[in-house]
Motif scaffolding. Structure first.
Motif, PDB file in Angstrom:
ATOM      1  N   CYS A 136      -8.559  29.178 -15.230  1.00 26.97           N
ATOM      2  CA  CYS A 136      -7.889  27.880 -15.183  1.00 26.97           C
ATOM      3  C   CYS A 136      -7.209  27.702 -13.838  1.00 26.97           C
ATOM      4  N   VAL A 138      -4.212  25.281 -11.873  1.00 29.55           N
ATOM      5  CA  VAL A 138      -3.115  24.326 -12.018  1.00 29.55           C
ATOM      6  C   VAL A 138      -2.726  23.875 -10.624  1.00 29.55           C
ATOM      7  N   THR A 139      -2.824  22.572 -10.343  1.00 29.82           N
ATOM      8  CA  THR A 139      -2.534  22.108  -8.982  1.00 29.82           C
ATOM      9  C   THR A 139      -2.111  20.640  -8.961  1.00 29.82           C
ATOM     10  N   ILE A 169      -5.945  21.802 -14.805  1.00 26.57           N
ATOM     11  CA  ILE A 169      -4.711  21.071 -15.079  1.00 26.57           C
ATOM     12  C   ILE A 169      -4.197  20.474 -13.775  1.00 26.57           C
ATOM     13  N   VAL A 171      -1.336  18.223 -11.893  1.00 28.27           N
ATOM     14  CA  VAL A 171       0.091  17.994 -12.119  1.00 28.27           C
ATOM     15  C   VAL A 171       0.604  16.860 -11.241  1.00 28.27           C
ATOM     16  N   LEU A 199       5.107  20.536 -13.773  1.00 27.55           N
ATOM     17  CA  LEU A 199       4.671  21.924 -13.850  1.00 27.55           C
ATOM     18  C   LEU A 199       5.147  22.571 -15.144  1.00 27.55           C
ATOM     19  N   ALA A 202       2.704  21.829 -17.750  1.00 25.70           N
ATOM     20  CA  ALA A 202       1.498  22.629 -17.542  1.00 25.70           C
ATOM     21  C   ALA A 202       1.687  24.043 -18.092  1.00 25.70           C
ATOM     22  N   GLN A 203       2.853  24.609 -17.844  1.00 26.76           N
ATOM     23  CA  GLN A 203       3.132  25.961 -18.328  1.00 26.76           C
ATOM     24  C   GLN A 203       3.203  26.012 -19.849  1.00 26.76           C
ATOM     25  N   LEU A 206      -0.360  26.124 -20.990  1.00 25.63           N
ATOM     26  CA  LEU A 206      -0.952  27.428 -20.713  1.00 25.63           C
ATOM     27  C   LEU A 206      -0.488  28.474 -21.711  1.00 25.63           C
ATOM     28  N   VAL A 216      -5.340  32.606 -14.197  1.00 30.15           N
ATOM     29  CA  VAL A 216      -4.833  31.271 -13.876  1.00 30.15           C
ATOM     30  C   VAL A 216      -4.432  31.234 -12.404  1.00 30.15           C
ATOM     31  N   PHE A 218      -2.341  29.133  -9.690  1.00 33.17           N
ATOM     32  CA  PHE A 218      -1.376  28.094  -9.374  1.00 33.17           C
ATOM     33  C   PHE A 218      -1.530  27.769  -7.901  1.00 33.17           C
ATOM     34  N   ASP A 221       2.665  24.233  -5.395  1.00 28.29           N
ATOM     35  CA  ASP A 221       3.566  23.733  -6.425  1.00 28.29           C
ATOM     36  C   ASP A 221       4.572  22.718  -5.878  1.00 28.29           C
TER      37      ASP A 221
END
Length: 226
Positions: A136, A138-139, A169, A171, A199, A202-203, A206, A216, A218, A221
């Motif tokens: 995954c 997350v950005t 994901i 953000v 964020l 998102a967490q 997750l 994952v 990241f 951020d």
């Protein structure tokens, strides 16, 4: 400054097309050989002081192999021996939030939170793909790119789509439209794509999704307003 007092500059091999080796004190790092990019480490062979040393480091990615080669060349010019350079490389640890690998309960976190440039993003995605479990990203996208911001974020979306990750994901609000556009145009699976405002959200998602063996990334951020 080397022992003889002459000023020198050590460059990566990517600049060879523009600079003559040795001109005006310019030196190039020795070539990285037998590069092996693995999920939790990087291995390669490097010529230092006329000797070949085998390097195995927890720093991830091709970019870090290049950085080590640059530093090794500089150390050689400063008079260190091959053994001293090898021992120094063995002590290297990741800089926090710069493609820093963290393992927690069997879950692998690639913390690249302080990264925000196109090449670094590609390195991060490539590092994520090396894991065997579910993956995954997350950005919030890439920031501070000036007039190229939309173009580069569309390209980031394309890179994410090509990686064929299990979950994506995005953000925030400002940049993710371009990321989503690039992802969709590159035939990314919209069922894997989730957009969240923060964020923290998102967490939360997750926490319900990840399990042992998953990885994952990241990537950056920074918030929308920076």
């Amino acid at each position: 400054i080397c022992r003889c007092g002459a000023k020198k500059v050590v460059c990566g091999n990517g600049l060879r097309a523009y600079i003559t080796d040795g001109a005006n004190g310019v030196l190039f790092a020795n070539e990285v050989k037998n590069l092996s990019l693995q999920a939790t480490k990087t291995a390669f062979v490097l010529e230092v002081c006329g000797q070949e040393i085998t390097v195995e480091t927890v720093l991830l990615g091709e970019g870090n192999a290049e950085n080590i080669a640059l530093c090794a060349k500089l150390c050689q010019e400063m008079g260190l021996t091959a053994g001293e350079i090898a021992r120094g490389i063995a002590k290297l640890t990741p800089v926090e939030h710069r493609l820093q690998l963290i393992e927690n309960g069997g879950v692998y976190i690639l913390d690249d939170g302080y990264n925000g440039n196109p090449r670094g993003a590609k390195e991060g995605i490539a590092a994520l793909k090396r894991f065997d479990g579910r993956k995954c990203i997350v950005t919030p996208g890439l920031v501070e790119c000036g007039v190229l911001e939309e173009k580069l974020n569309e390209e980031l979306g394309e890179e994410i789509a090509k990686a064929d990750l299990d979950k994506v994901i995005l953000v925030g609000d400002t940049l993710i439209g371009a990321v989503k556009t690039g992802y969709t145009q590159a035939n990314g699976d919209d069922k894997k794509l989730i957009i969240v405002p923060t964020l923290d959200k998102a967490q939360e998602l997750l926490a319900e999704w990840v399990g042992a063996g998953d990885a994952v990334l990241f990537l950056n951020d920074l918030p929308d307003v920076y």
